[in-house]
Scaffold this active site. Structure first.
Site, PDB file in Angstrom:
ATOM      1  N   LEU A   1     -20.857 -11.050 -27.907  1.00 21.10           N
ATOM      2  CA  LEU A   1     -21.371 -11.485 -29.201  1.00 21.10           C
ATOM      3  C   LEU A   1     -21.067 -10.477 -30.311  1.00 21.10           C
ATOM      4  O   LEU A   1     -21.481  -9.317 -30.242  1.00 21.10           O
ATOM      5  CB  LEU A   1     -22.879 -11.727 -29.103  1.00 21.10           C
ATOM      6  N   HIS A   2     -20.369 -10.946 -31.352  1.00 20.41           N
ATOM      7  CA  HIS A   2     -20.006 -10.076 -32.465  1.00 20.41           C
ATOM      8  C   HIS A   2     -19.629 -10.898 -33.687  1.00 20.41           C
ATOM      9  O   HIS A   2     -19.252 -12.066 -33.588  1.00 20.41           O
ATOM     10  CB  HIS A   2     -18.831  -9.160 -32.087  1.00 20.41           C
ATOM     11  N   PHE A   3     -19.736 -10.261 -34.850  1.00 18.49           N
ATOM     12  CA  PHE A   3     -19.273 -10.801 -36.123  1.00 18.49           C
ATOM     13  C   PHE A   3     -18.202  -9.871 -36.678  1.00 18.49           C
ATOM     14  O   PHE A   3     -18.211  -8.667 -36.420  1.00 18.49           O
ATOM     15  CB  PHE A   3     -20.411 -10.866 -37.150  1.00 18.49           C
TER      16      PHE A   3
END
Length: 359
Positions: free
Chosen positions: A201-203
């Site tokens: 999970l990352h932006f």
């Protein structure tokens, strides 16, 4: 290092796109200072010297940049077959990055009395692990940057979450946007099968000192605080912070993205500053806009074509992979290429009916 913040540090509105110099908050200063130092210390795969930029003529003013090194030297995307693919600890993830790639960890204090505004201090860690209970979220460099200040926001890194949006992760991304005073700061999310290259999970977040069409495009009422895009080549939805709050926006976005995930629908999200819905391009009334595009899945090879179709491209900023064709690219070419990954009119109608019940 630990970056601590409180709601009182949020910047509600940024300056409009004019000839004034962009403002920077303490958050912007820390990101840029540490990113610049990481670049000088050689922690990136390449420098961003001599990036050529064009703004295409036409209604959408697409921003195209020639970035051949990113296309050639970025980490090969992990093979995936589904939006719902579980986290795999045996392949690359953000618990395996070098310490030099971490700019700081980021944490919100609920009480202003607990923290000096936007303060930095040493992490309370032993052997790289947080000693107190709670989540540890990181801001790390993207070693293959698409633009200036390109970092990754990694929520709750040690939880080893797959690339699926959670409500708390969306809230963190919205708060990171509010910590910036720079009108050109943007945050993007790509699901699996929508050009995410790492299943952790990352932006993405970065700075681009150019206005993008998505930040003033027209929308139409859909359901509650959720609106529908009307003039973009890829069908999608929009939410604004004006008239609402971070928690409510995060809940609605999570409801939408959770439906996409359950139905195995690839999707991209883009968070930036823009005009309030219904206001014209030149309006000084600014707010945070969030755009979400459900789209066709792309799970195979992404090396072909002049550009990919991930969050930043759908928003109107297109890193171009090779010089051949760069100068000849026109708005009609971009529109045609992007529209190919949009859901059909019939698919979108069905999706809207289902989302109305959920929202």
């Amino acid at each position: 290092m630990l970056f601590q913040y409180h709601e009182s540090d949020f910047v509600v509105s940024t300056e409009p796109w004019d000839d004034s110099k962009p403002h920077c908050s303490k958050f912007d200063e820390e990101v840029q200072l540490r990113w610049d130092q990481a670049m000088e210390d050689g922690h990136f795969r390449y420098r961003l010297d001599n990036i050529e930029r064009r703004v295409l003529e036409g209604e959408k003013h697409y921003v195209v940049e020639l970035n051949e090194k990113r296309a050639k030297e970025r980490r090969r995307p992990q093979p995936v077959k589904s939006v719902q693919e579980p986290f795999n600890p045996n392949v690359f993830n953000f618990n395996k990055i070098k310490p030099e790639e971490i700019l700081f960890s980021i944490h919100k204090h609920e009480s202003q009395s607990d923290v000096n505004a936007c303060s930095l201090g040493k992490d309370d860690k032993v052997d790289g692990k947080v000693t107190e209970k709670g989540e540890r979220s990181l801001v790390v460099i993207n070693v293959s940057p698409l633009g200036y200040g390109h970092v990754l926001l990694v929520p709750n890194v040690e939880a080893c979450l797959p690339q699926v949006l959670t409500e708390s992760a969306i809230k963190l991304a919205l708060e990171a946007m509010l910590l910036s005073a720079h009108r050109g700061f943007r945050i993007g999310f790509n699901s699996l099968c929508a050009l995410a290259s790492v299943n952790h999970l990352h932006f993405h977040a970065y700075y681009l000192d150019e206005e993008l069409f998505i930040e003033y495009c027209k929308v139409a009422t859909f359901s509650g605080i959720c609106y529908e895009l009307k003039t973009t080549p890829v069908r999608g939805f929009a939410v604004q912070l004006y008239g609402s709050n971070v928690s409510r926006v995060a809940r609605v976005l999570h409801s939408v993205s959770s439906y996409f995930t359950r139905e195995n629908i690839a999707h991209n999200m883009f968070i930036s500053r823009g005009t309030r819905f219904g206001e014209g391009r030149g309006s000084k009334e600014r707010t945070v806009r969030v755009i979400v595009w459900p789209r066709t899945s792309q799970c195979g090879d992404t090396t072909g074509g002049l550009f990919n179709a991930a969050a930043v491209e759908l928003a109107g900023h297109l890193p171009i992979k090779e010089s051949e064709g760069f100068q000849e690219l026109v708005e009609a070419d971009v529109e045609k290429s992007l529209s190919e990954i949009s859901l059909s009119h019939e698919e979108f109608l069905t999706l809207k009916q289902n989302l109305k019940e959920i929202i």
